[in-house]
Design a protein around this motif. Structure first.
Motif, PDB file in Angstrom:
ATOM      1  N   GLN A 184      -0.900 -15.692  10.436  1.00 18.32           N
ATOM      2  CA  GLN A 184      -2.066 -16.347  11.020  1.00 18.32           C
ATOM      3  C   GLN A 184      -2.923 -17.010   9.937  1.00 18.32           C
ATOM      4  O   GLN A 184      -3.470 -18.089  10.153  1.00 18.32           O
ATOM      5  CB  GLN A 184      -2.904 -15.337  11.807  1.00 18.32           C
ATOM      6  CG  GLN A 184      -4.092 -15.953  12.519  1.00 18.32           C
ATOM      7  CD  GLN A 184      -3.702 -16.968  13.579  1.00 18.32           C
ATOM      8  OE1 GLN A 184      -2.690 -16.790  14.261  1.00 18.32           O
ATOM      9  NE2 GLN A 184      -4.466 -18.029  13.697  1.00 18.32           N
TER      10      GLN A 184
ATOM     11  N   THR B 204      -1.363 -20.309   9.088  1.00 20.50           N
ATOM     12  CA  THR B 204      -1.605 -21.244  10.190  1.00 20.50           C
ATOM     13  C   THR B 204      -3.036 -21.768  10.130  1.00 20.50           C
ATOM     14  O   THR B 204      -3.268 -22.973  10.259  1.00 20.50           O
ATOM     15  CB  THR B 204      -1.346 -20.556  11.541  1.00 20.50           C
ATOM     16  OG1 THR B 204      -0.001 -20.087  11.566  1.00 20.50           O
ATOM     17  CG2 THR B 204      -1.550 -21.513  12.694  1.00 20.50           C
ATOM     18  N   ASP B 205      -4.001 -20.871   9.928  1.00 21.99           N
ATOM     19  CA  ASP B 205      -5.396 -21.308   9.815  1.00 21.99           C
ATOM     20  C   ASP B 205      -5.594 -22.206   8.600  1.00 21.99           C
ATOM     21  O   ASP B 205      -6.332 -23.189   8.659  1.00 21.99           O
ATOM     22  CB  ASP B 205      -6.325 -20.099   9.700  1.00 21.99           C
ATOM     23  CG  ASP B 205      -6.489 -19.354  11.011  1.00 21.99           C
ATOM     24  OD1 ASP B 205      -6.105 -19.907  12.063  1.00 21.99           O
ATOM     25  OD2 ASP B 205      -6.987 -18.212  10.971  1.00 21.99           O
TER      26      ASP B 205
ATOM     27  N   THR C 129      -6.819 -25.710  10.380  1.00 23.87           N
ATOM     28  CA  THR C 129      -8.261 -25.783  10.661  1.00 23.87           C
ATOM     29  C   THR C 129      -8.954 -26.693   9.655  1.00 23.87           C
ATOM     30  O   THR C 129      -8.426 -26.966   8.582  1.00 23.87           O
ATOM     31  CB  THR C 129      -8.902 -24.380  10.602  1.00 23.87           C
ATOM     32  OG1 THR C 129      -8.735 -23.850   9.297  1.00 23.87           O
ATOM     33  CG2 THR C 129      -8.266 -23.445  11.619  1.00 23.87           C
TER      34      THR C 129
END
Length: 55
Positions: free
Chosen positions: A2, A5-6, A10
């Motif tokens: 995660q 991914t962030d 983001t």
């Protein structure tokens, strides 16, 4: 997973990536710049020593 991914999706992750890339790019440039000047100064000093003009 995660966190990766962030980091890549983001806005704050992409800004962090951009900041890291910029810092590493500047680090490489500064290292290259200093190495070039050290090389030039060393060559100039060696040339002056051979010509007998060293301080």
């Amino acid at each position: 997973m995660q966190a990766l991914t962030d980091f890549l999706t983001t806005d704050y992750g992409l800004m962090s990536l951009a900041g890291l890339l910029f810092m590493f790019g500047m680090l490489g440039y500064i290292a290259w710049y200093v190495a070039q000047h050290v090389k030039q100064d060393t060559e100039r000093h060696d040339r002056e020593v051979r010509e007998g003009r060293a301080h």
